[in-house]
Design a protein around this motif. Structure first.
Motif, PDB file in Angstrom:
ATOM      1  N   VAL A  38       0.854  -1.170   0.000  1.00  0.00           N
ATOM      2  CA  VAL A  38       0.000   0.000   0.000  1.00  0.00           C
ATOM      3  C   VAL A  38       0.896   1.227   0.000  1.00  0.00           C
ATOM      4  N   GLU A  39       0.458   2.276  -0.695  1.00  0.00           N
ATOM      5  CA  GLU A  39       1.235   3.511  -0.790  1.00  0.00           C
ATOM      6  C   GLU A  39       0.321   4.677  -0.463  1.00  0.00           C
ATOM      7  N   VAL A  40       0.761   5.535   0.474  1.00  0.00           N
ATOM      8  CA  VAL A  40      -0.063   6.645   0.957  1.00  0.00           C
ATOM      9  C   VAL A  40       0.724   7.941   0.850  1.00  0.00           C
ATOM     10  N   LEU A  41       0.138   8.945   0.187  1.00  0.00           N
ATOM     11  CA  LEU A  41       0.747  10.271   0.140  1.00  0.00           C
ATOM     12  C   LEU A  41       0.454  11.005   1.444  1.00  0.00           C
ATOM     13  N   LEU A  42       1.427  11.772   1.937  1.00  0.00           N
ATOM     14  CA  LEU A  42       1.152  12.635   3.087  1.00  0.00           C
ATOM     15  C   LEU A  42       0.176  13.736   2.677  1.00  0.00           C
ATOM     16  N   TYR A  43       0.215  14.139   1.427  1.00  0.00           N
ATOM     17  CA  TYR A  43      -0.728  15.136   0.926  1.00  0.00           C
ATOM     18  C   TYR A  43      -2.110  14.500   0.829  1.00  0.00           C
ATOM     19  N   GLY A  44      -3.008  14.936   1.712  1.00  0.00           N
ATOM     20  CA  GLY A  44      -4.355  14.392   1.735  1.00  0.00           C
ATOM     21  C   GLY A  44      -4.478  13.048   2.413  1.00  0.00           C
ATOM     22  N   ASN A  53      -1.769  -9.729  -4.465  1.00  0.00           N
ATOM     23  CA  ASN A  53      -1.394 -10.807  -5.398  1.00  0.00           C
ATOM     24  C   ASN A  53      -0.876 -10.253  -6.722  1.00  0.00           C
ATOM     25  N   GLY A  54      -0.100  -9.168  -6.629  1.00  0.00           N
ATOM     26  CA  GLY A  54       0.521  -8.579  -7.811  1.00  0.00           C
ATOM     27  C   GLY A  54      -0.398  -7.715  -8.643  1.00  0.00           C
ATOM     28  N   ARG A  55      -1.624  -7.501  -8.191  1.00  0.00           N
ATOM     29  CA  ARG A  55      -2.595  -6.758  -8.983  1.00  0.00           C
ATOM     30  C   ARG A  55      -3.002  -5.464  -8.289  1.00  0.00           C
ATOM     31  N   GLU A  56      -3.009  -4.360  -9.049  1.00  0.00           N
ATOM     32  CA  GLU A  56      -3.421  -3.070  -8.507  1.00  0.00           C
ATOM     33  C   GLU A  56      -4.944  -3.012  -8.411  1.00  0.00           C
ATOM     34  N   ASN A  57      -5.452  -2.583  -7.249  1.00  0.00           N
ATOM     35  CA  ASN A  57      -6.892  -2.514  -7.021  1.00  0.00           C
ATOM     36  C   ASN A  57      -7.464  -1.105  -7.116  1.00  0.00           C
ATOM     37  N   LEU A  58      -6.609  -0.092  -7.162  1.00  0.00           N
ATOM     38  CA  LEU A  58      -7.071   1.291  -7.197  1.00  0.00           C
ATOM     39  C   LEU A  58      -6.739   1.934  -8.536  1.00  0.00           C
ATOM     40  N   TRP A  59      -7.643   2.792  -8.997  1.00  0.00           N
ATOM     41  CA  TRP A  59      -7.434   3.528 -10.245  1.00  0.00           C
ATOM     42  C   TRP A  59      -6.973   4.936  -9.917  1.00  0.00           C
ATOM     43  N   VAL A  60      -5.883   5.370 -10.563  1.00  0.00           N
ATOM     44  CA  VAL A  60      -5.389   6.738 -10.422  1.00  0.00           C
ATOM     45  C   VAL A  60      -5.211   7.306 -11.821  1.00  0.00           C
ATOM     46  N   SER A  61      -5.754   8.482 -12.055  1.00  0.00           N
ATOM     47  CA  SER A  61      -5.636   9.133 -13.355  1.00  0.00           C
ATOM     48  C   SER A  61      -4.164   9.348 -13.713  1.00  0.00           C
ATOM     49  N   LYS A  62      -3.859   9.164 -14.984  1.00  0.00           N
ATOM     50  CA  LYS A  62      -2.486   9.407 -15.449  1.00  0.00           C
ATOM     51  C   LYS A  62      -2.132  10.892 -15.393  1.00  0.00           C
ATOM     52  N   ALA A  63      -3.154  11.747 -15.289  1.00  0.00           N
ATOM     53  CA  ALA A  63      -2.925  13.191 -15.176  1.00  0.00           C
ATOM     54  C   ALA A  63      -3.083  13.684 -13.737  1.00  0.00           C
ATOM     55  N   ALA A  64      -3.219  12.768 -12.789  1.00  0.00           N
ATOM     56  CA  ALA A  64      -3.369  13.165 -11.384  1.00  0.00           C
ATOM     57  C   ALA A  64      -2.132  13.920 -10.911  1.00  0.00           C
ATOM     58  N   LYS A  65      -2.352  14.971 -10.126  1.00  0.00           N
ATOM     59  CA  LYS A  65      -1.244  15.718  -9.535  1.00  0.00           C
ATOM     60  C   LYS A  65      -0.857  15.056  -8.209  1.00  0.00           C
ATOM     61  N   LEU A  66       0.376  14.565  -8.145  1.00  0.00           N
ATOM     62  CA  LEU A  66       0.850  13.901  -6.927  1.00  0.00           C
ATOM     63  C   LEU A  66       1.863  14.774  -6.178  1.00  0.00           C
ATOM     64  N   ASP A  67       1.937  16.051  -6.558  1.00  0.00           N
ATOM     65  CA  ASP A  67       2.943  16.942  -5.982  1.00  0.00           C
ATOM     66  C   ASP A  67       2.365  17.894  -4.941  1.00  0.00           C
ATOM     67  N   GLY A  68       1.100  17.694  -4.563  1.00  0.00           N
ATOM     68  CA  GLY A  68       0.506  18.559  -3.558  1.00  0.00           C
ATOM     69  C   GLY A  68      -0.080  19.840  -4.115  1.00  0.00           C
ATOM     70  N   SER A  69      -0.167  19.971  -5.429  1.00  0.00           N
ATOM     71  CA  SER A  69      -0.696  21.202  -6.017  1.00  0.00           C
ATOM     72  C   SER A  69      -2.220  21.198  -6.099  1.00  0.00           C
ATOM     73  N   LYS A  70      -2.841  20.014  -6.099  1.00  0.00           N
ATOM     74  CA  LYS A  70      -4.298  19.910  -6.092  1.00  0.00           C
ATOM     75  C   LYS A  70      -4.676  18.514  -5.641  1.00  0.00           C
ATOM     76  N   PRO A  71      -5.921  18.303  -5.206  1.00  0.00           N
ATOM     77  CA  PRO A  71      -6.323  16.969  -4.764  1.00  0.00           C
ATOM     78  C   PRO A  71      -6.094  15.917  -5.847  1.00  0.00           C
ATOM     79  N   VAL A  72      -5.787  14.706  -5.397  1.00  0.00           N
ATOM     80  CA  VAL A  72      -5.459  13.613  -6.319  1.00  0.00           C
ATOM     81  C   VAL A  72      -6.739  13.095  -6.977  1.00  0.00           C
ATOM     82  N   ARG A  73      -6.684  12.937  -8.305  1.00  0.00           N
ATOM     83  CA  ARG A  73      -7.790  12.320  -9.032  1.00  0.00           C
ATOM     84  C   ARG A  73      -7.556  10.814  -9.054  1.00  0.00           C
TER      85      ARG A  73
END
Length: 315
Positions: A38-44, A53-73
């Motif tokens: 599991v991976e958790v950003l401190l931002y938000g 089992n090697g499979r991702e269960n969450l969807w994150v937009s390829k254009a999501a901002k992960l730098d703290g500039s806006k909420p993560v999509r």
């Protein structure tokens, strides 16, 4: 942040490998001996990855901002203390849509073993990560908009068969306040046209696509065939299940919560969101969001509220 029930430290076991936890560049990553992570950003305090089992269960937009500039999509944004645009006649009226929790930087409070939780039978089976946010850490604008003394502890527990996320809300002030909370979870699916949701039959919902009119779901399962934005309230069943090709994929189990939002933007709305990529990403996601959003939760001075979810993977 003071915590009355601070978890005990993770005790190393001599009988086998232990979960590993490390933090880097504003995120905390936990991995079990099985390889689940599991991976958790401190931002938000936003969970942006949960692999089982090697499979991702969450969807994150390829254009999501992960730098703290806006909420993560994508992932699991935390909505508090208001859901959607706040009403003009309420104490949250000066806050932005969905409040401030998802665009504030939280503190990482540490890890602990989770031997007594619903996801673990021993310390090497699960690890719990705690994140904190209090009024002291808010921006000046947020403090002015919502001047209450509060404390949040958000616990993310990675277990060998699932993920648990719990939000603890404490009123640390001398006056009561009202709030809403929601875990805005984006689940990753293979093909939305082959997805069905069960556990919402006979439940009442507000359909935001149909001018916020109220309906009762007449079918035992729900298929997503167009833009969907439904707020289900007072759901009697604890579990909403996501099926793919008729096979159970994920169970979303509400803990001390009775509301859930089901959302998919579909074609036109996805096109209109700048941070939603790829534009046909709606085919590979569905939001099932547990929360307390029907009216307001009132918290008296010194009181606490806790609610969240357990998600179990069946792959």
């Amino acid at each position: 942040m003071d915590r009355s029930h601070k978890p005990s430290a993770l005790t190393p076991s001599t009988t086998g490998p232990q979960p590993s936890v490390h933090s880097e560049q504003g995120r905390v990553i936990a991995t079990l001996p099985t390889g689940d992570s599991v991976e958790v950003l401190l931002y938000g305090a936003t969970v942006v990855s949960w692999k089982h089992n090697g499979r991702e269960n969450l969807w994150v937009s390829k254009a999501a901002k992960l730098d703290g500039s806006k909420p993560v999509r994508g992932g699991v944004p935390v909505v508090f203390p208001c859901f959607g645009p706040p009403p003009k006649d309420h104490a949250t009226s000066a806050l932005p849509q969905h409040g401030f929790a998802r665009n504030s930087t939280w503190q990482y409070l540490g890890k602990s073993s989770s031997e007594s939780g619903k996801l673990a039978s021993g310390g090497d089976d699960a690890v719990k990560l705690d994140f904190g946010l209090s009024s002291a850490e808010l921006s000046e604008d947020a403090k002015k908009a919502w001047p209450y003394d509060f404390g949040l502890v958000y616990s993310v527990t990675l277990g060998k068969d699932g993920l648990q996320t719990m939000l603890n809300v404490q009123n640390k002030g001398k006056e009561s306040f009202e709030f809403q909370m929601l875990l805005h979870t984006y689940f990753k699916v293979d093909d939305i046209s082959k997805v069905s949701l069960t556990g919402l039959g006979s439940a009442t919902y507000v359909d935001k696509v149909l001018n916020a009119t109220t309906h009762t779901q007449s079918t035992p399962s729900l298929s997503i065939t167009g833009e969907t934005d439904r707020v289900y309230t007072a759901i009697k069943q604890d579990t909403t299940s996501i099926l793919q090709d008729g096979k159970l994929r994920l169970d979303v189990i509400r803990d001390n919560l009775v509301d859930s939002v089901v959302w998919n933007p579909w074609i036109e709305k996805a096109k209109g969101m700048g941070d939603f990529e790829p534009k046909d990403g709606y085919k590979n996601m569905v939001c099932v969001e547990v929360g307390a959003v029907d009216g307001w939760q009132k918290l008296e001075a010194g009181d606490t509220f806790e609610g969240g979810m357990i998600v179990k993977s069946h792959l």
